[in-house]
Design a protein around this motif. Structure first.
Motif, PDB file in Angstrom:
ATOM      1  N   GLN A  79       0.768  -1.396  -0.044  1.00  0.00           N
ATOM      2  CA  GLN A  79       0.072  -0.086  -0.048  1.00  0.00           C
ATOM      3  C   GLN A  79       0.975   1.205   0.083  1.00  0.00           C
ATOM      4  OE1 GLN A  79      -3.501   0.473  -0.401  1.00  0.00           O
ATOM      5  NE2 GLN A  79      -2.463   2.657  -0.617  1.00  0.00           N
ATOM      6  N   ARG A 138       2.041   2.015  -3.401  1.00  0.00           N
ATOM      7  CA  ARG A 138       0.850   2.425  -4.438  1.00  0.00           C
ATOM      8  C   ARG A 138       0.858   3.956  -3.946  1.00  0.00           C
ATOM      9  NH1 ARG A 138      -1.336  -2.342  -3.578  1.00  0.00           N
ATOM     10  NH2 ARG A 138      -2.396  -1.797  -1.806  1.00  0.00           N
ATOM     11  N   SER A 139       0.673   4.324  -2.645  1.00  0.00           N
ATOM     12  CA  SER A 139       0.738   5.491  -2.177  1.00  0.00           C
ATOM     13  C   SER A 139       1.745   6.389  -2.629  1.00  0.00           C
ATOM     14  CB  SER A 139       0.309   5.744  -0.748  1.00  0.00           C
ATOM     15  OG  SER A 139      -0.630   5.082  -0.414  1.00  0.00           O
ATOM     16  N   TYR A 140       3.072   6.250  -2.542  1.00  0.00           N
ATOM     17  CA  TYR A 140       4.181   6.793  -3.032  1.00  0.00           C
ATOM     18  C   TYR A 140       4.051   7.170  -4.475  1.00  0.00           C
ATOM     19  CZ  TYR A 140       9.053   8.203  -3.665  1.00  0.00           C
ATOM     20  OH  TYR A 140      10.292   8.934  -3.768  1.00  0.00           O
ATOM     21  N   GLN A 141       3.606   6.022  -5.215  1.00  0.00           N
ATOM     22  CA  GLN A 141       3.413   6.425  -6.513  1.00  0.00           C
ATOM     23  C   GLN A 141       2.413   7.425  -7.036  1.00  0.00           C
ATOM     24  OE1 GLN A 141       2.960   2.418  -7.878  1.00  0.00           O
ATOM     25  NE2 GLN A 141       5.055   1.984  -7.319  1.00  0.00           N
ATOM     26  N   LYS A 142       1.526   7.519  -6.149  1.00  0.00           N
ATOM     27  CA  LYS A 142       0.452   8.435  -6.160  1.00  0.00           C
ATOM     28  C   LYS A 142       1.004  10.088  -5.787  1.00  0.00           C
ATOM     29  CE  LYS A 142      -3.641   7.998  -4.921  1.00  0.00           C
ATOM     30  NZ  LYS A 142      -4.820   7.644  -4.095  1.00  0.00           N
ATOM     31  N   GLY A 143       2.092  10.083  -5.116  1.00  0.00           N
ATOM     32  CA  GLY A 143       2.632  11.252  -4.821  1.00  0.00           C
ATOM     33  C   GLY A 143       2.068  11.533  -3.252  1.00  0.00           C
ATOM     34  N   ASP A 144       1.574  10.530  -2.441  1.00  0.00           N
ATOM     35  CA  ASP A 144       1.023  10.979  -1.070  1.00  0.00           C
ATOM     36  C   ASP A 144       2.083  10.799   0.012  1.00  0.00           C
ATOM     37  OD1 ASP A 144      -1.639  11.224  -2.225  1.00  0.00           O
ATOM     38  OD2 ASP A 144      -2.013   9.234  -1.733  1.00  0.00           O
ATOM     39  N   THR A 185      -5.007   9.080   5.555  1.00  0.00           N
ATOM     40  CA  THR A 185      -5.555  10.030   4.756  1.00  0.00           C
ATOM     41  C   THR A 185      -6.448  11.252   5.541  1.00  0.00           C
ATOM     42  OG1 THR A 185      -5.642   8.388   2.988  1.00  0.00           O
ATOM     43  CG2 THR A 185      -6.654  10.386   2.502  1.00  0.00           C
TER      44      THR A 185
END
Ligand SMILES: Cc1ncc(C[n+]2csc(CCOP(=O)(O)OP(=O)(O)O)c2C)c(N)n1
Length: 334
Positions: free
Chosen positions: A36, A39-45, A316
Protein backbone atom coordinates in the motif's frame (compact mmCIF):
# COMPACT_ATOMS: atom_id res chain seq x y z
CA UNK A 1 -0.14 -32.60 17.37
CA UNK A 2 1.58 -34.27 14.47
CA UNK A 3 1.85 -30.99 12.59
CA UNK A 4 3.29 -29.11 15.54
CA UNK A 5 5.80 -31.88 16.15
CA UNK A 6 6.93 -31.70 12.54
CA UNK A 7 7.56 -28.01 12.85
CA UNK A 8 9.31 -28.45 16.17
CA UNK A 9 11.53 -31.17 14.71
CA UNK A 10 12.73 -28.83 12.04
CA UNK A 11 13.45 -25.80 14.18
CA UNK A 12 13.71 -26.91 17.76
CA UNK A 13 10.90 -24.46 18.50
CA UNK A 14 7.73 -25.50 20.27
CA UNK A 15 5.10 -23.33 18.62
CA UNK A 16 1.41 -24.06 18.76
CA UNK A 17 -0.97 -23.39 15.90
CA UNK A 18 -1.99 -19.96 17.12
CA UNK A 19 1.60 -18.77 17.33
CA UNK A 20 2.39 -20.17 13.89
CA UNK A 21 -0.60 -18.37 12.42
CA UNK A 22 0.44 -15.22 14.28
CA UNK A 23 3.82 -15.33 12.50
CA UNK A 24 2.02 -15.62 9.17
CA UNK A 25 -0.32 -12.79 10.10
CA UNK A 26 2.53 -10.46 11.13
CA UNK A 27 4.46 -11.10 7.92
CA UNK A 28 1.34 -10.51 5.84
CA UNK A 29 0.61 -7.28 7.70
CA UNK A 30 4.07 -6.00 6.77
CA UNK A 31 3.72 -7.14 3.14
CA UNK A 32 0.30 -5.58 2.59
CA UNK A 33 1.30 -2.37 4.38
CA UNK A 34 4.41 -2.05 2.21
CA UNK A 35 2.45 -2.73 -0.98
CA UNK A 36 0.00 0.00 0.00
CA UNK A 37 2.83 2.39 0.84
CA UNK A 38 4.38 1.71 -2.58
CA UNK A 39 1.09 2.56 -4.30
CA UNK A 40 0.66 5.67 -2.18
CA UNK A 41 4.23 6.73 -2.94
CA UNK A 42 3.57 6.37 -6.67
CA UNK A 43 0.50 8.60 -6.28
CA UNK A 44 2.64 11.27 -4.61
CA UNK A 45 0.99 10.90 -1.21
CA UNK A 46 4.22 10.14 0.67
CA UNK A 47 6.90 12.82 1.05
CA UNK A 48 10.55 11.83 1.37
CA UNK A 49 12.14 8.45 0.81
CA UNK A 50 10.36 5.12 1.16
CA UNK A 51 12.43 1.93 1.42
CA UNK A 52 10.14 -1.08 1.55
CA UNK A 53 10.82 -4.37 3.30
CA UNK A 54 9.13 -6.69 0.80
CA UNK A 55 10.85 -10.09 0.80
CA UNK A 56 12.55 -9.67 4.19
CA UNK A 57 9.48 -9.98 6.44
CA UNK A 58 10.61 -13.23 8.09
CA UNK A 59 13.56 -11.49 9.73
CA UNK A 60 11.67 -8.79 11.63
CA UNK A 61 8.84 -11.13 12.52
CA UNK A 62 11.04 -14.05 13.55
CA UNK A 63 13.25 -11.91 15.78
CA UNK A 64 10.53 -9.72 17.32
CA UNK A 65 8.39 -12.79 18.08
CA UNK A 66 11.03 -13.77 20.66
CA UNK A 67 11.22 -10.32 22.29
CA UNK A 68 9.29 -8.83 25.18
CA UNK A 69 7.54 -5.50 24.86
CA UNK A 70 10.20 -3.82 27.04
CA UNK A 71 13.07 -5.12 24.92
CA UNK A 72 14.30 -2.51 22.46
CA UNK A 73 14.93 -2.34 18.73
CA UNK A 74 17.18 0.07 16.85
CA UNK A 75 16.29 -0.03 13.19
CA UNK A 76 17.42 1.26 9.81
CA UNK A 77 16.27 3.18 6.75
CA UNK A 78 14.34 -0.01 5.83
CA UNK A 79 12.44 -0.06 9.09
CA UNK A 80 8.66 -0.22 8.51
CA UNK A 81 8.72 -3.99 9.07
CA UNK A 82 10.68 -3.67 12.31
CA UNK A 83 8.21 -1.07 13.57
CA UNK A 84 5.16 -3.20 12.80
CA UNK A 85 6.73 -6.38 14.15
CA UNK A 86 7.69 -4.62 17.40
CA UNK A 87 4.10 -3.55 17.84
CA UNK A 88 3.69 -0.03 16.47
CA UNK A 89 0.03 0.17 15.36
CA UNK A 90 -0.38 0.09 11.54
CA UNK A 91 -2.41 3.32 11.69
CA UNK A 92 0.53 5.13 13.30
CA UNK A 93 3.05 3.77 10.80
CA UNK A 94 0.87 4.70 7.83
CA UNK A 95 0.08 8.17 9.20
CA UNK A 96 3.77 8.86 9.84
CA UNK A 97 4.63 8.00 6.25
CA UNK A 98 1.89 10.40 5.16
CA UNK A 99 3.42 13.12 7.39
CA UNK A 100 0.34 13.40 9.59
CA UNK A 101 0.10 14.57 13.19
CA UNK A 102 -1.31 11.18 14.22
CA UNK A 103 1.82 9.32 13.10
CA UNK A 104 4.10 7.59 15.58
CA UNK A 105 6.54 10.55 15.34
CA UNK A 106 3.69 13.08 15.12
CA UNK A 107 4.32 13.48 11.40
CA UNK A 108 7.75 15.02 11.90
CA UNK A 109 9.92 12.07 10.95
CA UNK A 110 8.55 10.07 8.05
CA UNK A 111 9.78 6.69 6.90
CA UNK A 112 13.32 6.90 8.27
CA UNK A 113 12.43 8.39 11.66
CA UNK A 114 9.82 6.11 13.17
CA UNK A 115 9.86 6.23 16.97
CA UNK A 116 7.65 4.46 19.47
CA UNK A 117 9.56 3.90 22.72
CA UNK A 118 6.29 2.78 24.39
CA UNK A 119 6.62 -0.51 22.48
CA UNK A 120 10.43 -0.55 22.35
CA UNK A 121 10.89 0.85 18.85
CA UNK A 122 13.75 3.23 19.59
CA UNK A 123 13.98 4.56 16.08
CA UNK A 124 14.65 3.99 12.43
CA UNK A 125 17.50 6.01 10.95
CA UNK A 126 18.71 7.29 7.62
CA UNK A 127 22.36 6.88 8.56
CA UNK A 128 23.87 3.46 7.90
CA UNK A 129 25.72 2.04 10.91
CA UNK A 130 25.32 4.12 14.07
CA UNK A 131 22.24 2.23 15.27
CA UNK A 132 24.65 -0.63 15.95
CA UNK A 133 26.27 1.57 18.57
CA UNK A 134 22.94 2.73 19.96
CA UNK A 135 21.89 -0.88 20.40
CA UNK A 136 25.19 -1.53 22.14
CA UNK A 137 24.64 1.45 24.45
CA UNK A 138 21.16 0.25 25.38
CA UNK A 139 22.61 -3.19 26.13
CA UNK A 140 25.20 -1.55 28.36
CA UNK A 141 22.52 0.32 30.30
CA UNK A 142 20.48 -2.89 30.73
CA UNK A 143 23.59 -4.63 32.00
CA UNK A 144 24.24 -1.86 34.55
CA UNK A 145 20.60 -1.86 35.65
CA UNK A 146 20.54 -5.68 35.80
CA UNK A 147 17.02 -5.70 34.38
CA UNK A 148 17.39 -8.66 31.97
CA UNK A 149 16.15 -6.60 29.04
CA UNK A 150 17.55 -7.22 25.57
CA UNK A 151 18.61 -4.79 22.87
CA UNK A 152 18.47 -5.52 19.14
CA UNK A 153 20.22 -3.73 16.32
CA UNK A 154 19.03 -4.54 12.80
CA UNK A 155 21.29 -3.57 9.91
CA UNK A 156 22.10 -4.54 6.34
CA UNK A 157 25.20 -6.05 4.78
CA UNK A 158 26.05 -2.45 3.83
CA UNK A 159 26.78 -1.68 7.49
CA UNK A 160 29.24 -4.43 8.31
CA UNK A 161 32.30 -2.65 6.91
CA UNK A 162 31.39 0.51 8.80
CA UNK A 163 33.54 1.30 11.84
CA UNK A 164 30.44 1.23 14.06
CA UNK A 165 30.12 -2.50 13.45
CA UNK A 166 33.64 -3.20 14.70
CA UNK A 167 33.42 -0.91 17.72
CA UNK A 168 29.96 -2.03 18.76
CA UNK A 169 30.56 -5.75 18.49
CA UNK A 170 33.93 -5.60 20.17
CA UNK A 171 32.58 -3.66 23.16
CA UNK A 172 29.54 -5.92 23.51
CA UNK A 173 31.76 -8.99 23.44
CA UNK A 174 34.21 -7.89 26.12
CA UNK A 175 31.40 -6.71 28.42
CA UNK A 176 29.00 -9.61 27.68
CA UNK A 177 26.24 -7.17 26.76
CA UNK A 178 22.69 -8.43 26.13
CA UNK A 179 22.58 -7.45 22.46
CA UNK A 180 21.43 -9.17 19.27
CA UNK A 181 23.17 -7.89 16.17
CA UNK A 182 20.88 -8.89 13.33
CA UNK A 183 22.43 -8.52 9.89
CA UNK A 184 19.86 -8.69 7.12
CA UNK A 185 22.15 -9.77 4.33
CA UNK A 186 20.09 -9.07 1.21
CA UNK A 187 23.20 -9.21 -1.02
CA UNK A 188 23.21 -5.53 -2.03
CA UNK A 189 23.83 -2.14 -0.48
CA UNK A 190 21.74 0.09 -2.74
CA UNK A 191 23.17 -1.22 -6.04
CA UNK A 192 26.55 -2.51 -4.82
CA UNK A 193 26.88 -6.29 -4.55
CA UNK A 194 28.16 -7.40 -1.16
CA UNK A 195 30.95 -9.36 -2.84
CA UNK A 196 32.26 -6.12 -4.36
CA UNK A 197 32.44 -4.48 -0.93
CA UNK A 198 34.29 -7.16 1.04
CA UNK A 199 36.55 -10.16 0.58
CA UNK A 200 34.69 -12.01 3.33
CA UNK A 201 30.99 -12.28 2.57
CA UNK A 202 30.39 -14.66 5.49
CA UNK A 203 29.02 -12.18 8.04
CA UNK A 204 28.26 -14.68 10.81
CA UNK A 205 31.83 -15.92 10.67
CA UNK A 206 33.09 -12.47 11.64
CA UNK A 207 31.69 -13.11 15.12
CA UNK A 208 34.67 -15.32 15.82
CA UNK A 209 36.96 -12.34 15.40
CA UNK A 210 35.17 -10.68 18.30
CA UNK A 211 34.88 -13.77 20.45
CA UNK A 212 31.10 -13.86 20.33
CA UNK A 213 28.46 -16.30 19.12
CA UNK A 214 27.73 -16.09 15.40
CA UNK A 215 24.92 -17.83 13.54
CA UNK A 216 23.79 -17.74 9.92
CA UNK A 217 20.22 -18.70 9.03
CA UNK A 218 17.92 -18.74 6.04
CA UNK A 219 16.38 -15.30 6.50
CA UNK A 220 13.36 -16.29 4.43
CA UNK A 221 12.43 -19.04 6.88
CA UNK A 222 10.60 -17.37 9.75
CA UNK A 223 10.82 -20.47 11.94
CA UNK A 224 14.58 -20.73 11.48
CA UNK A 225 14.95 -17.03 12.31
CA UNK A 226 12.73 -17.37 15.39
CA UNK A 227 14.65 -20.42 16.60
CA UNK A 228 18.00 -18.65 16.24
CA UNK A 229 16.61 -15.52 17.91
CA UNK A 230 15.26 -17.61 20.77
CA UNK A 231 18.72 -18.97 21.49
CA UNK A 232 20.34 -15.54 21.18
CA UNK A 233 17.76 -13.92 23.48
CA UNK A 234 18.23 -16.67 26.04
CA UNK A 235 21.98 -16.10 25.95
CA UNK A 236 21.56 -12.35 26.34
CA UNK A 237 19.09 -12.54 29.24
CA UNK A 238 21.29 -15.03 31.04
CA UNK A 239 24.21 -12.59 30.91
CA UNK A 240 26.13 -14.83 28.53
CA UNK A 241 26.80 -12.14 25.96
CA UNK A 242 25.82 -10.92 22.52
CA UNK A 243 25.11 -12.77 19.28
CA UNK A 244 25.70 -11.88 15.67
CA UNK A 245 22.80 -13.33 13.71
CA UNK A 246 23.15 -13.23 9.93
CA UNK A 247 19.84 -13.65 8.13
CA UNK A 248 20.35 -14.37 4.43
CA UNK A 249 17.49 -12.82 2.55
CA UNK A 250 16.57 -10.58 -0.39
CA UNK A 251 14.54 -7.46 -1.12
CA UNK A 252 12.39 -8.01 -4.16
CA UNK A 253 11.51 -4.34 -4.77
CA UNK A 254 14.01 -1.62 -5.77
CA UNK A 255 16.28 -0.13 -3.10
CA UNK A 256 13.77 2.67 -2.62
CA UNK A 257 10.43 3.43 -4.23
CA UNK A 258 10.77 5.50 -7.38
CA UNK A 259 14.24 4.11 -8.16
CA UNK A 260 14.86 2.02 -11.22
CA UNK A 261 15.98 -1.53 -10.53
CA UNK A 262 18.16 -2.58 -13.45
CA UNK A 263 21.84 -2.95 -14.14
CA UNK A 264 23.09 -4.41 -10.89
CA UNK A 265 20.94 -7.56 -10.70
CA UNK A 266 19.03 -9.66 -13.23
CA UNK A 267 15.26 -10.16 -13.45
CA UNK A 268 15.96 -13.91 -13.26
CA UNK A 269 17.66 -13.47 -9.88
CA UNK A 270 14.74 -11.44 -8.56
CA UNK A 271 12.27 -14.06 -9.84
CA UNK A 272 14.28 -16.82 -8.22
CA UNK A 273 14.03 -15.09 -4.83
CA UNK A 274 10.34 -14.36 -5.34
CA UNK A 275 9.87 -18.12 -5.55
CA UNK A 276 11.46 -18.31 -2.09
CA UNK A 277 8.91 -15.90 -0.66
CA UNK A 278 8.85 -16.22 3.14
CA UNK A 279 5.09 -15.75 3.47
CA UNK A 280 4.13 -18.25 0.77
CA UNK A 281 6.67 -20.69 2.24
CA UNK A 282 5.12 -20.63 5.72
CA UNK A 283 1.63 -20.88 4.27
CA UNK A 284 2.59 -23.91 2.16
CA UNK A 285 4.26 -25.52 5.14
CA UNK A 286 1.29 -25.10 7.45
CA UNK A 287 -1.11 -26.29 4.75
CA UNK A 288 1.12 -29.23 3.91
CA UNK A 289 1.39 -30.35 7.51
CA UNK A 290 -2.34 -29.90 8.09
CA UNK A 291 -1.68 -27.30 10.78
CA UNK A 292 -4.08 -24.81 9.19
CA UNK A 293 -6.51 -24.91 6.25
CA UNK A 294 -7.35 -22.61 3.36
CA UNK A 295 -10.35 -21.21 5.17
CA UNK A 296 -8.20 -20.10 8.10
CA UNK A 297 -5.71 -18.42 5.79
CA UNK A 298 -8.54 -16.69 3.93
CA UNK A 299 -9.78 -15.30 7.25
CA UNK A 300 -6.31 -13.94 8.10
CA UNK A 301 -5.95 -12.47 4.61
CA UNK A 302 -9.32 -10.70 4.94
CA UNK A 303 -8.43 -9.40 8.40
CA UNK A 304 -5.12 -7.94 7.17
CA UNK A 305 -6.74 -6.37 4.11
CA UNK A 306 -9.21 -4.64 6.43
CA UNK A 307 -6.47 -3.46 8.83
CA UNK A 308 -4.42 -1.94 6.03
CA UNK A 309 -7.48 -0.27 4.47
CA UNK A 310 -8.35 1.17 7.88
CA UNK A 311 -4.78 2.42 8.36
CA UNK A 312 -4.84 4.10 4.96
CA UNK A 313 -8.17 5.78 5.72
CA UNK A 314 -6.88 6.90 9.10
CA UNK A 315 -3.71 8.37 7.55
CA UNK A 316 -5.56 10.10 4.75
CA UNK A 317 -8.16 11.60 7.08
CA UNK A 318 -5.62 12.80 9.66
CA UNK A 319 -4.45 16.43 9.82
CA UNK A 320 -0.92 17.61 9.11
CA UNK A 321 0.98 18.97 12.14
CA UNK A 322 0.12 22.58 12.93
CA UNK A 323 2.90 24.77 11.41
CA UNK A 324 2.79 26.85 14.60
CA UNK A 325 4.27 23.82 16.43
CA UNK A 326 7.24 23.45 14.05
CA UNK A 327 9.77 24.14 16.80
CA UNK A 328 8.12 21.87 19.38
CA UNK A 329 9.94 18.67 20.39
CA UNK A 330 13.32 19.99 19.22
CA UNK A 331 14.88 20.18 22.68
CA UNK A 332 14.16 18.00 25.66
CA UNK A 333 12.63 19.74 28.67
CA UNK A 334 14.85 17.89 31.04
C1 LIG B 1 26.76 6.53 6.71
C2 LIG B 1 25.98 6.40 5.46
N1 LIG B 1 26.62 6.17 4.30
C3 LIG B 1 25.93 6.05 3.15
C4 LIG B 1 24.56 6.20 3.14
C5 LIG B 1 23.78 6.07 1.85
N2 LIG B 1 23.03 4.82 1.86
C6 LIG B 1 21.72 4.81 2.14
S1 LIG B 1 21.08 3.26 2.11
C7 LIG B 1 22.58 2.61 1.70
C8 LIG B 1 22.76 1.14 1.48
C9 LIG B 1 22.52 0.37 2.69
O1 LIG B 1 22.63 -0.99 2.40
P1 LIG B 1 22.38 -2.04 3.54
O2 LIG B 1 22.95 -1.53 4.81
O3 LIG B 1 22.86 -3.35 3.05
O4 LIG B 1 20.80 -2.04 3.71
P2 LIG B 1 19.68 -2.37 2.62
O5 LIG B 1 19.39 -1.06 1.92
O6 LIG B 1 20.20 -3.42 1.72
O7 LIG B 1 18.52 -2.80 3.43
C10 LIG B 1 23.55 3.59 1.60
C11 LIG B 1 24.96 3.34 1.27
C12 LIG B 1 23.94 6.47 4.36
N3 LIG B 1 22.60 6.61 4.43
N4 LIG B 1 24.64 6.54 5.51
Amino acid sequence: MHAAAEVADHTGLELDKNRLLALYREMLLIRRTEEQLARSYQKGDIPGACHTYVGQEAVAVGVCARLRRDDVVFSTHRGHGHALAKGVPPREVMAELFGRATGCSRGRGGSMHLFSPEVGLMGTTGIVGPNILQATGAGYSFRLLKNARVSVGFFGDGAVNNGAFHEGLNLAAIWDLPVLYVCENNLYATEVAFGAATRNTDVAERARGYGMAGVAVDGNDVLAVAAAAEEAVRRARAGDGPTLLECRTYRTRPHAEGMRDGGYRTPAEVDDWKRRDPIAALRARLLGSGTADEEEFAAVDAEITAIVADALRFATDSPYPDPATATAHIYSDG
